[in-house]
Scaffold this motif. Sequence first.
Motif, PDB file in Angstrom:
ATOM      1  N   CYS A 129     -33.765  57.326  14.099  1.00  0.00           N
ATOM      2  CA  CYS A 129     -34.203  58.134  15.242  1.00  0.00           C
ATOM      3  C   CYS A 129     -33.218  58.052  16.392  1.00  0.00           C
ATOM      4  O   CYS A 129     -32.873  59.074  16.994  1.00  0.00           O
ATOM      5  N   GLU A 130     -32.753  56.847  16.680  1.00  0.00           N
ATOM      6  CA  GLU A 130     -31.785  56.656  17.762  1.00  0.00           C
ATOM      7  C   GLU A 130     -30.506  57.432  17.450  1.00  0.00           C
ATOM      8  O   GLU A 130     -29.909  58.055  18.335  1.00  0.00           O
ATOM      9  N   GLU A 133     -31.179  61.141  17.929  1.00  0.00           N
ATOM     10  CA  GLU A 133     -31.316  61.405  19.355  1.00  0.00           C
ATOM     11  C   GLU A 133     -29.937  61.482  20.025  1.00  0.00           C
ATOM     12  O   GLU A 133     -29.681  62.361  20.856  1.00  0.00           O
ATOM     13  N   PRO A 143     -34.124  69.510  20.235  1.00  0.00           N
ATOM     14  CA  PRO A 143     -34.624  69.033  18.936  1.00  0.00           C
ATOM     15  C   PRO A 143     -35.418  70.075  18.146  1.00  0.00           C
ATOM     16  O   PRO A 143     -35.438  70.042  16.923  1.00  0.00           O
ATOM     17  N   ARG A 167     -42.197  58.936  13.919  1.00  0.00           N
ATOM     18  CA  ARG A 167     -41.183  58.746  14.965  1.00  0.00           C
ATOM     19  C   ARG A 167     -40.282  59.978  15.086  1.00  0.00           C
ATOM     20  O   ARG A 167     -39.925  60.400  16.184  1.00  0.00           O
ATOM     21  N   LYS A 170     -42.100  62.714  16.856  1.00  0.00           N
ATOM     22  CA  LYS A 170     -42.152  62.455  18.301  1.00  0.00           C
ATOM     23  C   LYS A 170     -40.859  62.882  18.980  1.00  0.00           C
ATOM     24  O   LYS A 170     -40.859  63.321  20.132  1.00  0.00           O
ATOM     25  N   LEU A 171     -39.787  62.743  18.237  1.00  0.00           N
ATOM     26  CA  LEU A 171     -38.472  63.142  18.739  1.00  0.00           C
ATOM     27  C   LEU A 171     -38.426  64.667  18.943  1.00  0.00           C
ATOM     28  O   LEU A 171     -37.653  65.175  19.737  1.00  0.00           O
TER      29      LEU A 171
END
Length: 278
Positions: A129-130, A133, A143, A167, A170-171
């Motif tokens: 996820c990081e 992002e 996104p 997750r 959510k991003l």
Amino acid sequence: SAKEARNSWKRYAIQMNLKAKEKLLLENDLRIALELGQFHLAYQPLVDLEHEILVGAEALLRWSHPQKGELPPSEFIPLCEENGFILPLGEWVLRNACQQMKTWQDKGFPPIVMSVNLSIRQFRQHDLCERIEKVLEETGLSPQWLELEITESIMADVTFATEMLERLKKLGVRISIDDFGTGYSSLYYLKRFPIDKLKIDRSFVNDVLTDRNDAAIVSGISAMARNLNLTVTAEGVESAGQVAFLKELKCQEAQGYFFSRPVPPEQFLSLFELDKGK
Ligand code: C2E
Ligand code: CA
Ligand code: CA
Ligand code: CA
């Protein structure tokens, strides 16, 4: 005899050794290829069947090998997955595809979704996820225009998959299940996972007009997707007959040679242009 056995073992050993050397060579090639910019992406349109408009592009990896010519992913992705090179390569694909979509948006083309294939190895990265992002930040792509294509294989670890999918959701990115119908999937988790789309595997779409079983499967998946509020895309659509059949089933989207082969980005622009005329 013992001698024959020894000889055949020797032949086998020599062959294995050659295979190992070939592999090593290719592994080295991979790293250099990424540095020298020998990888590039081709884009294939996704089309909304009811409105006959362009709604997305799938990024597909190509390798312009200096000696072997243009290599399809089947020639090198399995090795990349085996040796882990898919991690840096997959991230390169992600960054490049997001950059491309941002460039198209900045040029004023109507917004479409960019689909990127995600290997199971990438999916299993704890910091996925990081990483995503960061790519979105660096390229400036919002996104909502990024869709990640994963296969049913993620369901092997349901706990991890559920957590990771939540997750990702959510991003703000979209999730689609690629090659749907070919792997192990539990319909129970299909309902519980936060996914947006099912892509019906090409093998079911191929003979949809002549094979009653395939027709039943495609029809069944389309109806189920609709009821679960998921978008459905038929892959590998090659003929007008298939398009008509899929429209009848109210299959929402299609992708395949009938509309266009995967093309370089410059050529993809003409697909936007066609749209403007409508
Ligand atoms: P996929 O994700 O199922 O992608 C669709 C494949 O079907 C592409 O093959 C595309 O060229 C081909 N295709 C599209 N329409 C038609 C059609 O009408 N008829 C036929 N016969 N084929 C059609 P491609 O580009 O050779 O890619 C093969 C596979 O390699 C992909 O299957 C995907 O699993 C993998 N791949 C491609 N790019 C990437 C990538 O960046 N990362 C990862 N992890 N995998 C990738
Ligand atoms: Ca795909
Ligand atoms: Ca697929
Ligand atoms: Ca595939």
